[in-house]
Design an enzyme around this catalytic site. Sequence first.
Site, PDB file in Angstrom:
ATOM      1  N   LYS A   9       0.878  -1.146   0.082  1.00 30.29           N
ATOM      2  CA  LYS A   9       0.034   0.021  -0.067  1.00 30.29           C
ATOM      3  C   LYS A   9       0.941   1.064   0.051  1.00 30.29           C
ATOM      4  CE  LYS A   9      -3.704  -2.408   2.788  1.00 30.29           C
ATOM      5  NZ  LYS A   9      -4.781  -2.021   3.644  1.00 30.29           N
ATOM      6  N   TYR A  49     -12.247  -2.363  -2.997  1.00 28.48           N
ATOM      7  CA  TYR A  49     -12.741  -2.534  -1.628  1.00 28.48           C
ATOM      8  C   TYR A  49     -14.432  -2.509  -1.474  1.00 28.48           C
ATOM      9  CZ  TYR A  49      -8.250  -1.941   0.618  1.00 28.48           C
ATOM     10  OH  TYR A  49      -7.054  -2.242   0.936  1.00 28.48           O
ATOM     11  N   ASN A 112      -1.520  -0.316   7.270  1.00 30.37           N
ATOM     12  CA  ASN A 112      -0.980  -1.569   7.465  1.00 30.37           C
ATOM     13  C   ASN A 112      -0.091  -2.287   6.540  1.00 30.37           C
ATOM     14  OD1 ASN A 112      -3.076  -2.294   5.713  1.00 30.37           O
ATOM     15  ND2 ASN A 112      -4.145  -3.724   7.107  1.00 30.37           N
ATOM     16  N   HIS A 115      -1.870  -5.610   1.397  1.00 30.40           N
ATOM     17  CA  HIS A 115      -3.034  -6.136   1.353  1.00 30.40           C
ATOM     18  C   HIS A 115      -2.835  -7.537   0.534  1.00 30.40           C
ATOM     19  CE1 HIS A 115      -7.312  -7.039   0.129  1.00 30.40           C
ATOM     20  NE2 HIS A 115      -6.620  -7.423  -0.862  1.00 30.40           N
ATOM     21  N   GLU A 126      -9.702 -10.350  -7.465  1.00 33.86           N
ATOM     22  CA  GLU A 126      -8.573  -9.073  -7.347  1.00 33.86           C
ATOM     23  C   GLU A 126      -7.588  -9.325  -8.496  1.00 33.86           C
ATOM     24  OE1 GLU A 126      -7.556  -9.511  -3.242  1.00 33.86           O
ATOM     25  OE2 GLU A 126      -9.327  -8.761  -2.642  1.00 33.86           O
TER      26      GLU A 126
HETATM   27  P1  CMP Z   1      -6.873  -4.634   3.876  1.00 33.98           P
HETATM   28  O1  CMP Z   1      -6.519  -6.068   4.129  1.00 33.98           O
HETATM   29  O2  CMP Z   1      -6.384  -3.846   2.845  1.00 33.98           O
HETATM   30  O3  CMP Z   1      -8.443  -4.559   4.004  1.00 33.98           O
HETATM   31  C1  CMP Z   1      -9.384  -3.776   4.318  1.00 33.98           C
HETATM   32  C2  CMP Z   1      -8.598  -2.605   4.924  1.00 33.98           C
HETATM   33  O4  CMP Z   1      -9.342  -1.853   5.692  1.00 33.98           O
HETATM   34  C3  CMP Z   1      -7.848  -3.263   5.896  1.00 33.98           C
HETATM   35  O5  CMP Z   1      -6.920  -3.854   5.181  1.00 33.98           O
HETATM   36  C4  CMP Z   1      -7.303  -2.019   6.626  1.00 33.98           C
HETATM   37  O6  CMP Z   1      -6.311  -1.240   6.174  1.00 33.98           O
HETATM   38  C5  CMP Z   1      -8.702  -1.181   6.527  1.00 33.98           C
HETATM   39  N1  CMP Z   1      -9.336  -1.054   7.886  1.00 33.98           N
HETATM   40  C6  CMP Z   1      -9.911  -1.750   8.423  1.00 33.98           C
HETATM   41  N2  CMP Z   1     -10.473  -1.400   9.674  1.00 33.98           N
HETATM   42  C7  CMP Z   1     -10.148  -0.262   9.655  1.00 33.98           C
HETATM   43  C8  CMP Z   1     -10.635   0.712  10.319  1.00 33.98           C
HETATM   44  N3  CMP Z   1     -11.273   0.491  11.516  1.00 33.98           N
HETATM   45  N4  CMP Z   1     -10.066   2.163  10.242  1.00 33.98           N
HETATM   46  C9  CMP Z   1      -9.368   2.310   9.019  1.00 33.98           C
HETATM   47  N5  CMP Z   1      -9.013   1.302   8.349  1.00 33.98           N
HETATM   48  C10 CMP Z   1      -9.584   0.008   8.447  1.00 33.98           C
END
Ligand code: CMP
Length: 143
Positions: A9, A49, A112, A115, A126
């Site tokens: 990301k 998403y 984080n 993904h 995807e």
């Molecule tokens: P990802 O695996 O990319 O899939 C959905 C993403 O939403 C997840 O990783 C997080 O980065 C993001 N996400 C999930 N919960 C929250 C939250 N409470 N606030 C902000 N981002 C979130």
Amino acid sequence: MERTFVMVKPDGVQRGLVGEVVRRFESKGFKLVGAKLMQVSNELAQSHYAEHKERPFFGELVTFITSSPVFAMVWEGENAIAVARNMMGKTNPADAAPGTIRGDLGLTIGMNIVHGSDSPESAAREIGLWFSEDTVSYERAVD
Ligand code: CMP
């Protein structure tokens, strides 16, 4: 043999962690069959998403993923989907075990780093969304 979609990301790209993420997957024994650095359009972000559309953080998520380039990849190997998710660790880096990508390198749930597809259905969806067939290699160069 399974394939999974993995993306570094914007936070991971900005922090110079593309090489570290690629190294971990290569070292594990997976084969890289597709990769590109790209700016994500609003349309692609919304499609990727879509399952989170009703969540309160959806707007934030789309804004973040379109904020600067991501590094999108397709990895191939035995149980690639589940193993890749184990290697990434729990979604919230605060809960992710040491030794995982998020556990070692991340701090907050929004940023984080990576993904990864969460099921065979997500992986197929995807990979189809992010890559056209001619940008994914179908031949193994080495066994
Ligand atoms: P990802 O695996 O990319 O899939 C959905 C993403 O939403 C997840 O990783 C997080 O980065 C993001 N996400 C999930 N919960 C929250 C939250 N409470 N606030 C902000 N981002 C979130």
